[in-house]
Every structure is written in structure tokens, then in C-alpha cells.
Design an enzyme around this catalytic site. Structure first.
Site, PDB file in Angstrom:
ATOM      1  CG  HIS A   1      24.617   5.570  34.185  1.00 33.09           C
ATOM      2  ND1 HIS A   1      25.151   5.000  35.321  1.00 33.09           N
ATOM      3  CD2 HIS A   1      23.370   5.067  34.082  1.00 33.09           C
ATOM      4  CE1 HIS A   1      24.266   4.190  35.865  1.00 33.09           C
ATOM      5  NE2 HIS A   1      23.175   4.204  35.139  1.00 33.09           N
TER       6      HIS A   1
ATOM      7  CE  LYS B   1      15.993   1.287  43.746  1.00 35.09           C
ATOM      8  NZ  LYS B   1      16.659   1.541  42.460  1.00 35.09           N
TER       9      LYS B   1
ATOM     10  NE  ARG C   1      21.334  -2.072  30.936  1.00 33.51           N
ATOM     11  CZ  ARG C   1      21.244  -2.231  32.242  1.00 33.51           C
ATOM     12  NH1 ARG C   1      22.311  -2.118  32.988  1.00 33.51           N
ATOM     13  NH2 ARG C   1      20.093  -2.532  32.795  1.00 33.51           N
TER      14      ARG C   1
ATOM     15  CB  SER D   1      24.714   0.741  39.042  1.00 30.84           C
ATOM     16  OG  SER D   1      24.704   1.840  38.187  1.00 30.84           O
TER      17      SER D   1
END
Ligand code: PNS
Length: 167
Positions: free
Chosen positions: A19, A43, A92, A130
Site C-alpha cells: 500500500h 466486515k 499485483r 493484508s
């Protein structure tokens, strides 16, 4: 003056060096970059919103044109409210592409004036997420070099009180 303001949205639970790599790249091409943490009641994050905000603020204070905020609701609505022209997202690997494409096109359908800009983080972070950081740390592995030291410290506090394990 026609300043280009961009939003870099995400959960940042927790912030990783991937990040930060993207924030640094974004800070160089946009006049202003707002790192926006999603306030998502559904979440169940490891770090509270306040904790994530504090860690991000600490890590971006070195950039004059980057600030951190939180948002809820539709990203496109928040972006319009902020008069942002672009959304920054990291890709990514090919595996990210499908989800990111879907999100970018849906956001474009909702708000055609907003562009999504994709940037690739440094190769060294191409396998970093993460989710994996949390899993590795929880299972006793080392996340050194994958997250800022501050985040590593907060992970230690979260999982083991203040004991210095996971070295
Ligand atoms: O870090 P993440 O979890 O991949 O970030 C996802 C995020 C926050 C960018 C995405 O969930 C989002 O934009 N949520 C806000 C609600 C919204 O606008 N949903 C429609 C997306 S097409």
C-alpha cells in the site's frame, strides 16, 4: 488551476508496504491523494477504524500532498463529494485484474466522469496482501519487511500484548 485529486480507497487492515509503495507512486503523479479507508460495518476487521487511521496518518505524514480520510457508502459518491477526478487502485497480479476490472467498470457506469487509474506496486510486493500478513502473523511467522515497523508493533500488541514475538 486544474489540480488533479485522486482517491486511493481500501480496507487497509492492516496497511502493508505494498500500500505504501502505491501511495508513494500516487503522490508523484497526482497533485493531491486522499487515502480513504472504508467504514464497513459488515466486515469484521482486525484493526479498528481509529487504529487504521492512526497508522496510516503516521505513515503518510512525510508526503505533503497525501492525507487520510474515512468514507462510507458508494465510492463514486464520496469521490464526487471530494471533487476527485480519479480513483487509484493497485494491481499485483493477473488474479487481481478481474475483480478490479469489474469494480472499475461498475464505478464508471455509476459515475462516468471518474477514472480509475491502476498502478503496479514494486515486484517485491506482488505477492503481498493484508489477509496473508494477518494469517502469517497469527500463526507465528515473520512479516518483517512486508509491513511498516509501526504496523508490526501494532500486530504484536494485538496478538501478544506487548511481548516481542514473531521475530
Ligand atoms: O482494500 P479493498 O477491501 O480491496 O477495497 C475495496 C473498496 C473499499 C475499494 C471497495 O469495497 C469499495 O469501493 N467500497 C465502497 C462501496 C462501493 O462503492 N461499492 C461499489 C463498488 S463497484
Amino acid at each position: 488551476m486544474n489540480l488533479v485529486r485522486a482517491i486511493y480507497p481500501g480496507s487497509f487492515d492492516p496497511l502493508t508496504n505494498g500500500h505504501l509503495d502505491l501511495i508513494e507512486r500516487g503522490s508523484k503523479i497526482f497533485d493531491e491523494l486522499i487515502v480513504a479507508i472504508l467504514r464497513n460495518a459488515e466486515k469484521d476487521p482486525l484493526f479498528t477504524l481509529a487504529e487504521r487511521l492512526q497508522m496510516l496518518e503516521e505513515m503518510v505524514k512525510r508526503y505533503d500532498n497525501v492525507r487520510v480520510e474515512t468514507f462510507e457508502g458508494l465510492l463514486v459518491d464520496y469521490a464526487m463529494q471530494k471533487k476527485a477526478k480519479a480513483v487509484l487502485r493497485g494491481i499485483r497480479a493477473i488474479s487481481d485484474y478481474e475483480y478490479e476490472l469489474q469494480m472499475a467498470l461498475m464505478n464508471r457506469k455509476l459515475q462516468p466522469q471518474l477514472e480509475t487509474i491502476f498502478m503496479m506496486p514494486a515486484e517485491a510486493y506482488s505477492y503481498l496482501s493484508s489477509r496473508l500478513v494477518k494469517e502469517i502473523f497469527r500463526l507465528g511467522g515473520s512479516v518483517r519487511g512486508l509491513v511498516p515497523e509501526l504496523v508490526e508493533q501494532r500486530l504484536r500488541e494485538k496478538f501478544h500484548g506487548t511481548a516481542a514475538t514473531n521475530k
